[in-house]
Design an enzyme around this catalytic site. Sequence first.
Site, PDB file in Angstrom:
ATOM      1  N   ASP A  73       1.175  -0.718  -6.567  1.00 62.59           N
ATOM      2  CA  ASP A  73       1.519  -1.312  -7.866  1.00 62.59           C
ATOM      3  C   ASP A  73       0.281  -1.879  -8.553  1.00 62.59           C
ATOM      4  O   ASP A  73      -0.661  -2.328  -7.886  1.00 62.59           O
ATOM      5  CB  ASP A  73       2.559  -2.418  -7.651  1.00 62.59           C
ATOM      6  CG  ASP A  73       3.275  -2.775  -8.940  1.00 62.59           C
ATOM      7  OD1 ASP A  73       3.144  -2.036  -9.931  1.00 62.59           O
ATOM      8  OD2 ASP A  73       3.967  -3.812  -8.952  1.00 62.59           O
TER       9      ASP A  73
ATOM     10  N   ASN B 216      11.374   4.598 -11.895  1.00 62.56           N
ATOM     11  CA  ASN B 216      10.187   4.971 -12.696  1.00 62.56           C
ATOM     12  C   ASN B 216      10.456   6.191 -13.581  1.00 62.56           C
ATOM     13  O   ASN B 216       9.781   6.400 -14.583  1.00 62.56           O
ATOM     14  CB  ASN B 216       8.986   5.328 -11.801  1.00 62.56           C
ATOM     15  CG  ASN B 216       8.360   4.144 -11.093  1.00 62.56           C
ATOM     16  OD1 ASN B 216       7.723   4.309 -10.067  1.00 62.56           O
ATOM     17  ND2 ASN B 216       8.525   2.944 -11.648  1.00 62.56           N
TER      18      ASN B 216
HETATM   19  C1  FPP Z   1       2.680   1.521 -10.187  1.00 58.97           C
HETATM   20  O1  FPP Z   1       1.820   0.899 -11.119  1.00 58.97           O
HETATM   21  C2  FPP Z   1       2.258   2.877  -9.918  1.00 58.97           C
HETATM   22  C3  FPP Z   1       2.963   4.015 -10.236  1.00 58.97           C
HETATM   23  C4  FPP Z   1       4.289   3.971 -10.903  1.00 58.97           C
HETATM   24  C5  FPP Z   1       2.422   5.356  -9.947  1.00 58.97           C
HETATM   25  C6  FPP Z   1       1.644   5.503  -8.662  1.00 58.97           C
HETATM   26  C7  FPP Z   1       0.870   6.769  -8.703  1.00 58.97           C
HETATM   27  C8  FPP Z   1      -0.384   6.947  -8.228  1.00 58.97           C
HETATM   28  C9  FPP Z   1      -1.115   5.883  -7.498  1.00 58.97           C
HETATM   29  C10 FPP Z   1      -1.155   8.235  -8.421  1.00 58.97           C
HETATM   30  C11 FPP Z   1      -0.430   9.552  -8.476  1.00 58.97           C
HETATM   31  C12 FPP Z   1      -0.074  10.116  -7.159  1.00 58.97           C
HETATM   32  C13 FPP Z   1      -0.113  11.467  -6.803  1.00 58.97           C
HETATM   33  C14 FPP Z   1       0.594  11.984  -5.599  1.00 58.97           C
HETATM   34  C15 FPP Z   1      -0.879  12.427  -7.563  1.00 58.97           C
HETATM   35  P1  FPP Z   1       2.420   0.407 -12.510  1.00 58.97           P
HETATM   36  O2  FPP Z   1       2.250   1.498 -13.502  1.00 58.97           O
HETATM   37  O3  FPP Z   1       3.823  -0.062 -12.338  1.00 58.97           O
HETATM   38  O4  FPP Z   1       1.443  -0.794 -12.817  1.00 58.97           O
HETATM   39  P2  FPP Z   1       1.808  -2.141 -13.605  1.00 58.97           P
HETATM   40  O5  FPP Z   1       2.807  -2.885 -12.752  1.00 58.97           O
HETATM   41  O6  FPP Z   1       0.496  -2.831 -13.651  1.00 58.97           O
HETATM   42  O7  FPP Z   1       2.328  -1.753 -14.947  1.00 58.97           O
END
Ligand code: FPP
Length: 226
Positions: free
Chosen positions: A13, A61
Amino acid sequence: MKNLPLHVGIIMDGNGRWAKKRIQPRAFGHKAGMNRMISLAEYAQKTGIKYLTLYVLSTENLSRPKEELDGLFGLFRKYFTANVKKLYAQNARIKIIGDKSALPEDIQKLLVDSETNSPEGADFTLIFAINYGGRPEIINAVNRAIERGEKVDEKGFTSLLYTDGIPDPDLIIRTGGELRLSNFLTYQAAYAELYFTDVLFPDFTEAEFDRAIENYSKRERRFGKI
Ligand code: FPP
């Protein structure tokens, strides 16, 4: 290291906030997160951990704006075409947990192929939770048990989950400062040790990972006993 966890889960996250701090679009944070994820997966295998589960996309998500999802799917395409061969060469296998059917068709194929082409007898399993939710997983398992028309015990029920054959997580790490599990391995996490850090995922270095493992290694796990 003594008391190394067999199975570690990571809730990755904080990509969005990491990008915002740099006055960049969220996609910039996801790209940085993906690069961090690639390094950590390699590092975890070297450390001697046998199973690493990464929460890439939750069922919830999937309702994010189309633009962000398209960006994430673009990263999946890139990752699953460019990196899997390297993983196989390192004797790692890939497993996907979650409902693939709601994902774009070409991605479904990449995911299925990445699992089926995985080496036999791999000594490390990299598990991607994609369109994954613990509750939908449990409900799906319950319905499968009902279809079979037989009562289940814990062992039988576990075999109906996406994680069939994978031991329960010993340690779950969440980056980004929130103190919750957000539908991650809901059934499997019953006795997992939890580690929360404010570090945003793109900043979650190998040294931070080591800190989490070291913290875990000092804990006494009693599983309800004395
Ligand atoms: C959460 O951060 C993260 C995600 C919803 C996506 C996670 C994906 C990756 C790390 C990379 C992609 C993976 C592959 C397999 C290619 P957030 O967007 O919720 O962050 P925030 O809470 O700061 O808004």
